[in-house]
Design an enzyme around this catalytic site. Structure first.
Site, PDB file in Angstrom:
ATOM      1  N   GLU A 187     -76.982 -20.375  22.246  1.00  0.00           N
ATOM      2  CA  GLU A 187     -76.592 -19.780  20.973  1.00  0.00           C
ATOM      3  C   GLU A 187     -77.761 -19.052  20.307  1.00  0.00           C
ATOM      4  OE1 GLU A 187     -73.628 -19.781  19.795  1.00  0.00           O
ATOM      5  OE2 GLU A 187     -73.650 -19.741  17.599  1.00  0.00           O
ATOM      6  N   ASP A 188     -78.925 -19.661  20.348  1.00  0.00           N
ATOM      7  CA  ASP A 188     -80.025 -19.178  19.509  1.00  0.00           C
ATOM      8  C   ASP A 188     -81.206 -18.560  20.244  1.00  0.00           C
ATOM      9  OD1 ASP A 188     -78.583 -20.107  17.401  1.00  0.00           O
ATOM     10  OD2 ASP A 188     -79.639 -22.015  17.248  1.00  0.00           O
TER      11      ASP A 188
END
Ligand code: MN
Length: 490
Positions: free
Chosen positions: A80-81
């Site tokens: 996600e990051d």
């Protein structure tokens, strides 16, 4: 603050208590991967990002969970990051772990958009859970760690996250029998949801409850001696104090009167066998004065959530009116009560016993999924304060419509669309023909049978429909009708 190295070494030390050397090595590898991927990222609290996955992994390590769960926790925010992808995770750590990480990433994308989305969120949680319950365990740890660093966020966000925990996460933890997790989540969230009440309870603990502790400590020692003298080979005896949020809820039930609460402190005695539980109970009742009506045998009659234990309340000797609870159970019952479904990935259970446990888990999950599909029972079991006077019903397509209690198919129709309301002639509730004034229940699937030639609602509906939305829409349609009629008469 402790350095990353110190934190990581703490994690390894916790894991070393139950993991094999090669498993520890894989955890180390995952940590290096995550730390590199998150390098340069900083959290709102000012600490480096890697502290967060490390913190989540630590929570799970303390529950002594499978190393694959720990690895997935370390990697849970990577796709996600960061620029590292799920494919890379799969290449490095295999598909089982990448699938778990994918599940967490999907869950992260579910955003809380107010009460109407609540059931939808729950459904998604459960779908994720049905494919792999371990994902939910990691999600709990993720959320718990976020709660512990919530101070760094703006107030509005604090409140939203904390509320979501009380409304969604804690009830699910409870349904999964994870009472330890539920308690930790609730206590952290309570602070942010209602600071004033939280401070009130903390004050009471200091002024009213803590002074009760020394006498229980003394009694615990006395109890040890009694067990030793009675030849009981107990595994553990310890004092437990009630968690803040559940104490608060109990205080609300008892008019905020602290003197009516007898189980703030409990002595828990863990033995090896069920007969020993009853033997210990006999010894306790022989040596302490039991309070009338407080003995509960949840071993022969488990609670609906399968909780098993013997409970009794006794008077502390030499302390006027002081009482405390004694809980007697086997190690297995204790594990089950603290960790619930998570106990099944717990390393304390080895070999064939573990296989049986997994089997039991699969059965539980099947039961769960069924309940989930049926929905109704599930919703009933989740009655929270906010929803006490609300029901949730489904359209045939599975959309959720939230209505007040005692709503009718007419209310439902107008909530979906004014036109559907105007044209409704009959309803099907759970595939059964029903009257338009029937009372809907949570979980009902409601289908409206419409007459497309119909333009205006029946004024009689105003007598039974419940929501202001339906009423005002009916009235405005009727006003239109009288205008049309007046026009036609002219
Ligand atoms: Mn996270």
């Amino acid at each position: 603050m402790e350095s990353i190295d110190v934190k990581f070494n703490k994690l390894i030390a916790t894991l070393a208590l139950y993991l094999e050397q090669e498993e520890l090595e894989k955890v180390r590898q995952a940590f290096v991967f995550a730390a590199e991927a998150h390098r340069g990222q900083v959290r709102k609290s000012g600490e480096e990002y890697i502290y967060h996955p490390l913190g989540a992994a630590q929570i799970l390590a303390e529950m002594q969970l499978d190393y694959k769960i720990i690895i997935s926790a370390l990697l849970h925010d990577v796709p996600e990051d960061t620029s590292r992808t799920l494919e890379e995770i799969e290449l490095e750590f295999g598909s089982e772990i990448s699938t778990m990480v994918e599940g967490i990433t999907k869950l992260a994308n579910i955003k809380y958009r107010g009460i109407e989305r609540y059931i939808e969120n729950l459904r998604k949680m459960f779908l994720a859970m049905a494919s792999d319950l371990r994902v939910i365990l990691i999600k709990f740890a993720d959320r718990l760690h976020n709660l512990r660093t919530l101070y760094a966020l703006p107030e509005e966000k604090q409140l939203r996250i904390a509320q979501e925990v009380l409304e969604i996460y804690a009830p699910i933890a409870s349904r999964l029998g994870m009472f330890e997790m539920k308690s930790m989540l609730e206590d952290e969230a309570f602070k942010y949801v209602n600071r004033k009440e939280y401070n009130w309870v903390i004050g009471l603990i200091e002024s009213d409850f803590k002074p009760r502790l020394p006498s229980v400590e003394k009694t615990t020692l006395a109890m040890k001696k009694i067990l030793d003298d009675g030849g009981i080979n107990y595994l553990d005896i310890r004092m437990r104090t009630k968690q803040t949020y559940s104490l608060y809820k109990k205080l609300l039930r008892y008019d905020r009167n602290t003197s009516r609460i007898h189980d703030f402190t409990a002595v828990r005695i863990i033995v090896q066998t069920v007969p020993e539980c009853y033997q210990v109970l006999g010894l306790v009742h022989n040596n302490f004065v039991p309070m009338k009506g407080k003995f509960k045998d949840y071993i022969s009659q488990p609670k609906p959530n399968d909780y098993q234990s013997l409970h009794t309340t006794v008077f502390a000797p030499g302390e006027e009116g002081r009482t405390f609870e004694v809980q007697i159970r086997t190690m297995e019952m204790d594990q089950e009560a603290e960790f619930g479904i998570a106990a099944h990935w717990n390393y304390k259970e080895k070999g064939s016993q573990k296989i049986n446990k997994n089997l039991k888990w699969i059965q539980e999950l099947t039961k769960w999924t069924q309940e989930f599909v049926e929905n109704q029972k599930f919703l009933e079991s989740l009655k929270l304060d906010v929803f006490n006077d609300r029901i949730f019903v489904f359209t045939p397509k599975g959309d959720v419509i939230e209505l007040p209690e005692d709503s009718t198919p007419v209310d439902f129709a107008f909530h979906v669309h004014s036109e559907l309301g105007n044209q409704c002639v009959r309803a099907m509730i759970n595939n059964q023909i029903a009257q338009l004034d029937a009372k809907l229940k949570s979980g009902d699937v409601v289908e409206i049978i419409r007459d497309k030639n119909r333009k205006f609602p029946n004024p009689d509906w105003l007598k039974f429909c419940k929501t202001s939305v339906a009423k005002s829409r009916i009235k405005s349609s009727l006003k239109d009708r009288s205008l049309v009629e007046r026009f036609l008469k002219r």
